[in-house]
Enzyme design. Structure first.
Site, PDB file in Angstrom:
ATOM      1  N   HIS A   1      10.859   2.579  -8.893  1.00 35.04           N
ATOM      2  CA  HIS A   1       9.796   2.111  -8.004  1.00 35.04           C
ATOM      3  C   HIS A   1       8.484   1.821  -8.738  1.00 35.04           C
ATOM      4  O   HIS A   1       7.533   1.343  -8.116  1.00 35.04           O
ATOM      5  CB  HIS A   1       9.561   3.130  -6.884  1.00 35.04           C
ATOM      6  CG  HIS A   1      10.603   3.064  -5.813  1.00 35.04           C
ATOM      7  ND1 HIS A   1      11.910   3.397  -6.041  1.00 35.04           N
ATOM      8  CD2 HIS A   1      10.535   2.681  -4.509  1.00 35.04           C
ATOM      9  CE1 HIS A   1      12.612   3.231  -4.926  1.00 35.04           C
ATOM     10  NE2 HIS A   1      11.805   2.793  -3.986  1.00 35.04           N
TER      11      HIS A   1
ATOM     12  N   ARG B   1     -34.731 -14.358  12.417  1.00 35.15           N
ATOM     13  CA  ARG B   1     -34.998 -13.656  13.676  1.00 35.15           C
ATOM     14  C   ARG B   1     -33.867 -12.740  14.127  1.00 35.15           C
ATOM     15  O   ARG B   1     -34.113 -11.705  14.764  1.00 35.15           O
ATOM     16  CB  ARG B   1     -35.287 -14.699  14.760  1.00 35.15           C
ATOM     17  CG  ARG B   1     -35.423 -14.152  16.170  1.00 35.15           C
ATOM     18  CD  ARG B   1     -36.092 -15.141  17.125  1.00 35.15           C
ATOM     19  NE  ARG B   1     -35.547 -16.473  17.062  1.00 35.15           N
ATOM     20  CZ  ARG B   1     -34.798 -17.040  18.018  1.00 35.15           C
ATOM     21  NH1 ARG B   1     -34.496 -16.360  19.108  1.00 35.15           N
ATOM     22  NH2 ARG B   1     -34.369 -18.287  17.891  1.00 35.15           N
TER      23      ARG B   1
ATOM     24  N   TYR C   1      15.511  14.749   3.932  1.00 32.50           N
ATOM     25  CA  TYR C   1      15.298  13.431   3.325  1.00 32.50           C
ATOM     26  C   TYR C   1      14.556  13.563   2.002  1.00 32.50           C
ATOM     27  O   TYR C   1      13.530  14.248   1.907  1.00 32.50           O
ATOM     28  CB  TYR C   1      14.506  12.517   4.261  1.00 32.50           C
ATOM     29  CG  TYR C   1      14.132  11.205   3.616  1.00 32.50           C
ATOM     30  CD1 TYR C   1      15.088  10.213   3.447  1.00 32.50           C
ATOM     31  CD2 TYR C   1      12.851  10.978   3.134  1.00 32.50           C
ATOM     32  CE1 TYR C   1      14.774   9.016   2.821  1.00 32.50           C
ATOM     33  CE2 TYR C   1      12.520   9.790   2.510  1.00 32.50           C
ATOM     34  CZ  TYR C   1      13.486   8.814   2.353  1.00 32.50           C
ATOM     35  OH  TYR C   1      13.173   7.638   1.724  1.00 32.50           O
TER      36      TYR C   1
ATOM     37  N   ASN D   1       5.119   9.047  -1.952  1.00 29.43           N
ATOM     38  CA  ASN D   1       5.342   8.690  -0.546  1.00 29.43           C
ATOM     39  C   ASN D   1       4.086   8.972   0.269  1.00 29.43           C
ATOM     40  O   ASN D   1       3.996   9.963   0.989  1.00 29.43           O
ATOM     41  CB  ASN D   1       6.528   9.493   0.002  1.00 29.43           C
ATOM     42  CG  ASN D   1       7.124   8.854   1.241  1.00 29.43           C
ATOM     43  OD1 ASN D   1       6.952   7.670   1.482  1.00 29.43           O
ATOM     44  ND2 ASN D   1       7.837   9.648   2.019  1.00 29.43           N
TER      45      ASN D   1
END
Length: 531
Positions: free
Chosen positions: A81, A298, A51, A193
């Site tokens: 991208h 407190r 891939y 990636n």
């Protein structure tokens, strides 16, 4: 700072971001990087289906790409991208993002080239900061869009911030004598990636959150003295049985900050006064003595203790991600094979930032309520209404300042809503469940900025109360704080534009001198927050 891929902390990131520390690459890890790269290139030449090496991306994975298109494939990925929008990240955040990506690639499972990691290190060391728009990441497959803007700069395209100017990357590289990357198999995918944008931003935000936590401790000690609160709720014996380390630490630190005060009350003295006023008879008597203060005085250990423990938990997740291989696919030596998975998924960082955002928001919630008690004439003891130094009514004092803090506290409630569960599918339903981790990390940065304004407004109000009550009556650490602050922030007595006062205090509490003050007076060695 030596980069090995395995040993960075959020404080190392802060050194690179804020102090501009330089980085050097560990030689043994460079060898590992080289081996993984050579193997990736060999598999690509042999047309082994991997891939992103010789396939399309995302839903286009079934498409095999011939080896003659290897460079074109990777450059197309980066250019297409680099699709971010909105305002760019600040340079310090960009440095954190680049450092996070460099550390990931140096682990040697990504197939990046030695030239890639060396050029990325040069960008950090020379202060070459790619312009990265903040919007556009879904947090899986990692931070594709923001990291593409870094990758774009590494191949000599896009724009960078360099020496205070935004310029074309190619021009800067030529001036600096640096050669743009020539991408081989997986060369672009390796850069984009992963989770490095959200992780880098989260590291910056977490460092700021720890500063805000320390600031809240100091502000609380100041606030308690301004209202003559009891020291009883901070006694160690009451907190050990609760079993939470953060609560014990907070109580301990506030005790130290209150020591030596002439303004606080002692629980035993309150009991004696109550008995004296009641006469210990048979009548119901309203003594006017409060054995217990309101929660803002407190319950601070029970409020800020969980904040500290939550920050420490978020730090664990974020630092583990910082030192992880968050890439896909991975390249292994033994056996010689790849792993196709989803280490780019940012759910760890997304959830860590969601927890971080809740914790930071709670710091602001407490500080805003403390400010309210300090200025409200119905509950602020002997202090004047809204801390007006004189002629209350003619003068408004800190009335407007409360609006600032309250409006921001309300805004923060929206920002604290989790992003990690707001998944929307994309990429042809290949990315059908995503983390939105960068969205959460961006909110972390914004929340830290917002809460810094709230807490600094509280400190400004306490400083005003100190002028009114007399600084000499406060504990030594707070007296020192007021003394330093009063050099630039005198008694507010003329209703001049108050935003200028708040800006001065905001800058003061964020400065290096004030950070040194915190280190001097706070010992957090029992927690990772002190590292």
């Amino acid at each position: 700072m030596k980069i090995t891929g395995s040993n960075l902390s959020i404080y190392d990131v802060a050194d690179v971001c804020m102090k501009r520390a330089t980085v050097e690459l560990d030689p043994s890890q460079l060898e590992r990087v080289a081996v993984a790269h050579e193997r990736t290139q060999a598999w690509g030449e042999a047309q082994h289906p991997i891939y992103g090496v010789n396939t399309g991306f995302g839903e286009l994975v079934p498409v095999m790409i011939p080896r003659q298109h290897k460079r074109e494939l990777q450059e197309n990925l980066i250019r297409s991208h680099a699709a971010g929008g909105g305002e760019p990240f600040a340079d310090d955040v960009v440095r954190a993002i680049m450092l996070a990506r460099l550390n990931c690639l140096m682990k040697g499972y990504s197939g990046a080239s030695v030239e890639t990691v060396k050029l990325l290190a040069e960008f950090i060391n020379r202060g070459i900061h790619p312009v990265i728009p903040q919007q556009g990441s879904l947090g899986a497959s990692g931070d594709l869009s923001p990291l593409s803007h870094i990758a774009l700069a590494l191949i000599g395209e896009g724009t960078v911030s360099f020496k205070g100017q935004v310029r074309k990357t190619g021009d800067v590289l030529r001036e600096e004598g640096l050669k743009p990357l020539e991408l081989g198999f997986k060369g672009g995918l390796t850069l984009i990636n992963g989770t490095s944008a959200m992780t880098g931003a989260a590291c910056v935000a977490l460092g700021r959150a720890y500063h805000l936590f320390r600031l809240a401790l100091l502000a609380t000690a100041d606030f308690v003295q301004c209202l003559g609160g009891s020291t009883g709720p901070f006694e160690e014996r009451g907190h050990l049985p609760k079993n939470h380390s953060g609560q014990v630490i907070v109580a301990r630190e506030i005790r130290k900050l209150l020591a030596g005060s002439q303004l606080t009350s002692d629980h035993q003295d309150l009991m004696k006064e109550m008995v004296a006023r009641s006469g210990v008879g048979n009548d119901v008597v309203d003594t006017g003595v409060y054995l217990q203060d309101a929660y803002t005085l407190r319950a601070v250990p029970q409020i800020l203790g969980p904040v500290l423990d939550t920050l420490d938990f978020a730090r664990k997740l974020i630092e583990e991600e910082l030192n992880s291989t968050n890439d896909n696919p991975l390249i292994f030596d033994v056996p010689e094979q790849t792993f196709h998975g989803a280490n780019f998924h940012g759910q760890y960082v997304a959830m860590a930032c969601d927890y971080l955002n809740i914790a930071v928001t709670e710091i602001g919630v407490l500080a805003e309520r403390q400010l309210n008690r300090l200025v409200d004439p119905n509950i602020n003891g002997k202090l004047p209404p809204f801390l007006a130094s004189a002629h209350s009514g003619l003068l408004c004092g800190f009335e407007g300042g409360q609006y600032l803090a309250t409006s921001i506290a309300s805004e923060n409630l929206d920002l604290a809503a989790p992003s990690s569960i707001k998944s929307l599918p994309s990429n042809g339903s290949n990315q059908d469940v995503v983390s939105m981790g960068t969205t959460s990390a961006r909110k972390s940065l914004r929340l830290c900025e917002n809460v810094g304004t709230i807490v600094s407004t509280l400190i400004a109000a306490c400083n005003q109360a100190g002028h009114i009550l007399g600084n000499e009556r406060f504990s030594p650490p707070i007296r020192e704080l007021h003394g330093e602050l009063s050099r630039s922030v005198p008694l507010y007595q003329d209703d001049s534009p108050i935003f200028e006062l708040f800006q001065t205090v905001r800058a003061f509490v964020g400065g290096d001198g004030f950070r040194a003050h915190l280190v001097t007076h706070l010992d957090l060695a029992a927690t990772t927050a002190s590292s």
